[in-house]
Structure formats: structure tokens, C-alpha cells
Design an enzyme around this catalytic site. Sequence first.
Site, PDB file in Angstrom:
ATOM      1  N   SER A 167      23.064  27.878  19.368  1.00  0.00           N
ATOM      2  CA  SER A 167      22.569  27.116  19.523  1.00  0.00           C
ATOM      3  C   SER A 167      20.873  27.652  20.431  1.00  0.00           C
ATOM      4  CB  SER A 167      22.566  25.607  20.761  1.00  0.00           C
ATOM      5  OG  SER A 167      21.916  25.012  20.500  1.00  0.00           O
ATOM      6  N   HIS A 219      12.687  29.593  26.040  1.00  0.00           N
ATOM      7  CA  HIS A 219      13.714  28.635  25.999  1.00  0.00           C
ATOM      8  C   HIS A 219      14.934  28.673  26.887  1.00  0.00           C
ATOM      9  CE1 HIS A 219      15.528  25.951  22.548  1.00  0.00           C
ATOM     10  NE2 HIS A 219      16.688  26.137  24.082  1.00  0.00           N
TER      11      HIS A 219
HETATM   12  N1  URA Z   1      19.497  24.524  24.902  1.00  0.00           N
HETATM   13  C1  URA Z   1      19.743  25.148  23.430  1.00  0.00           C
HETATM   14  O1  URA Z   1      19.177  24.668  22.765  1.00  0.00           O
HETATM   15  N2  URA Z   1      21.084  24.833  23.000  1.00  0.00           N
HETATM   16  C2  URA Z   1      21.966  24.463  24.171  1.00  0.00           C
HETATM   17  O2  URA Z   1      23.474  24.474  23.618  1.00  0.00           O
HETATM   18  C3  URA Z   1      21.659  24.412  25.128  1.00  0.00           C
HETATM   19  C4  URA Z   1      19.961  24.697  26.264  1.00  0.00           C
END
Ligand code: URA
Length: 438
Positions: free
Chosen positions: A185, A84
Amino acid sequence: MTIRMVDVLARKRDGGELTGEEIAFFVREYAAGAIPDYQAAALLMAIYLRGMNRRETVDLTLAMAHSGELLDLHDIAPRIVDKHSSGGVGDKTSLAVLPLVAACGVPVGKMSGRGLGSSGGTLDKMESFAGWSPELSLAQFKRQLRDIGLVLAGQTADLAPADGKLYALRDVTATVSNRSLIAASIMSKKLAAGADAIVLDVKAGSGAFMPTVAAAEDLARLMVEIGADAGREVVALISDMNQPLGHAVGNALEVKEAIAALQGGGPDEFWQHCLTVAATMVRLAGAAATDDEARALITAARADGRGLAKLRQLVVAQGGDGRQVDDPSRLPQARYVEPIEATGSGTVAAMDTGELGWVCVRCGGGRLVKSDRIDPGVGFLLTAKIGDTIEKGQVIGEIHANDDMTLQQAQRDIPAALTLSPDPVAPPPLFYATINGE
Ligand code: URA
């Protein structure tokens, strides 16, 4: 005791600490539709301004992860990897990296997001492929992971639904760049999607949500710890975001650049970035003993076309048009393509990369309100990089726009986002540091 949203709002507004019950209440009720957007937006802004401590952040992450199912994928493979990015401009890394890692025989199950503020989102980019959908049931997620070893899903009613709603709200309420909201998140999605090993690409710089390396390291440490507490192995790479990654900014343009990288072309710095992220994933999965071995596996999967073939499989498996992978000229195209000219002479010393991201959003490549529809064909290519010497009037890229007004505005705004210096300037490094759980 009954919890009332107005009391939760007042406490955070006044700089107080929320209890685990209050956080769980907010996440549960908002995901269920019982708390309206205006109260949720007010709480996000209060959190943004007042912050959350570590305990509140962990509670928020776990409540968001548990708003849906937590996938257990061990009946499919002993070790699943995921990655991610914390978000950046021109960051199409996932589009090249995921197929390459999967092509090395390492299963990848990933939950991604959409555009967020000035940063693009993998799901919006992938939707440049006609018919492609990130909405997968849990059964589809598992079946596809078993069948082709690669899944790219969005938040659904079953998987991290609270992040799905909060993410869309943060995007349009100027509440993105807060470490607790970002950590919750990202990590809620990572915990929900069930990967054993996770590589985080945490960006630092003028186009990142964390402007300095120190702030990015602090966010990375928090996420690595949250992952370790949940029994996941997490490695965070701190990477540069003081200029767009590669040349392309804008959904279909970025897809084309990722395809070019899988075909052995495209900007070298983008490829070097992808190679490091992909090799780290392969090593963490246990498919290579050393970094050199992992790099060799990824390089081979690119050279013999297995990475590109895997991208095609991913597109087709989720309803997309695979012919657009074979022939990217079939991807959405903007009506106007015009040059960007330098307005001064000198060495590119810095860029307001966040502003460059907003240029793309204003052209229609992102959302200003939740209901905005993405225009996949718009954006720009910027070939000038920090450290390059340019001359006034030199073509430093091209704008892809669908109307005259955004075209002219972008032609002014893009050169204005570049700072020129009379002195030589060293290009920034691709990576600054690695943070792991040890
Ligand atoms: N990627 C995400 O999934 N959430 C965020 O807040 C920032 C980047």
C-alpha cells in the site's frame, strides 16, 4: 489459461503462493470494478491470515503502482522528496513537516491516505479545511508542484487507483496490520507519485500496526528494498507509537495542533519528532550537507513563519479556506467539550494506544463501514504521557464529542486505556533506529 478469482482465493486460503499473473489479475480486475468487494475482502483476509512471501509482496506492490500512471516529475525539479508514515494515533506529522520542507525550497509531492483502522489519515485531517480536496488530475498535480512546490494528493483513477479501493476495504475488514499489505500500500503510492527520495516513518508500539521494534524494522527493510529496486533512495526512521503523538487525536483537533507547531508552540515531543523527519527529508533532497544544517533550515522556516505560510498556500491551492489556517477557531468544533479525569493514582506506565484510536473512531472521527462520513470536530486531547505521575480525579485531557453517548463512553474508555504503576517509569524514546539502503 483463464484465471478465476475463486481459485486464487482457495490457493491463498490454503496457504499457497500466488503467481505474479494471479496477483496482477486480481489488482487489475479489482481496480476495474470486475471483481466484487466480497471476493476482494476474502482475499485480503486470506493474505492477512496466511501471509505473502517477499516475491508476492513485490509483485503486489508493482501491480498496485502500475494500476495507474507512474509520475515522472523530472521536468519540474531534479529531485523531489516524499514521506510516509506507517500509521499511528495522533500522527499529524505530515501537516507540519510537508510545509516546512517545501518552505526550505525542497519540492514535495505526496500521495497520502485516509484513516485506517485505529489510525487517522492525513486526507481526512486536511478535509477539516472547508472545501479542501485531495482529488487532483495529473496535470493539476504537476502544475501545483511547479507553482508552490507542495502537493498533497489522494489515490485517484490515475494515481494508484488499486490502493484507493483496497485501502478503503482494509479499513473496514480488520485486514490492516499485515506487513505485505502495508508495504504494498505504502510503496505503490510512493512509486506512483514519482519522488526520488522518500522518508518512511515506521511506527512501533501499542498504537502502531507493528507492535514491536523488531516487526517495524522488518517492515522498514522490506519497503527500503522495494524502493531501492525501483531506483529510489529510501530512509526509514523507526519511531515510537506507544502513546499518541502530541496531545490531539481527531481530525480538526490534530490540524490545530499542527498549526500550533508551525506557529512555534504545541507539545515539544511532537515538534522534536517533526524536526527529525523534516531534516531527514531536507538532507535526502541534497538541500543540506549535514543533519545539523538541515535542522537549522527547518527551525528557521518555522521561526519566521514560512512553514505556516506554505500550509496556507497548500490549503488554498486545493480549494480550502485559508482563513482557517490564520484563525483555527474557524475549524469544525464539537458541541460538547468535557474534561477527562484520571480514575487512579500512579505513574503512567503504558497505554493501549490502539484502543485510544478506536475511541476517536467510535466518536465519529473514523469509519466503521465504508460509507461512514467523518465527523471532523470530534476527538480528544490527552495531556498525560508515559512517565507522568497523576492523581485520581486529576484532569488529564478533554473530550470533544457531538453526542452524549459517545461522550460518556469516551470518558470511561480513555482513562481505562492507561496502565498506572506505583514505581517511576522512563518515557519511551522518540526514535529507535534508522534503516537505509546501505
Ligand atoms: N499507510 C498506508 O498508506 N497504507 C498502509 O497500509 C498503512 C499506512
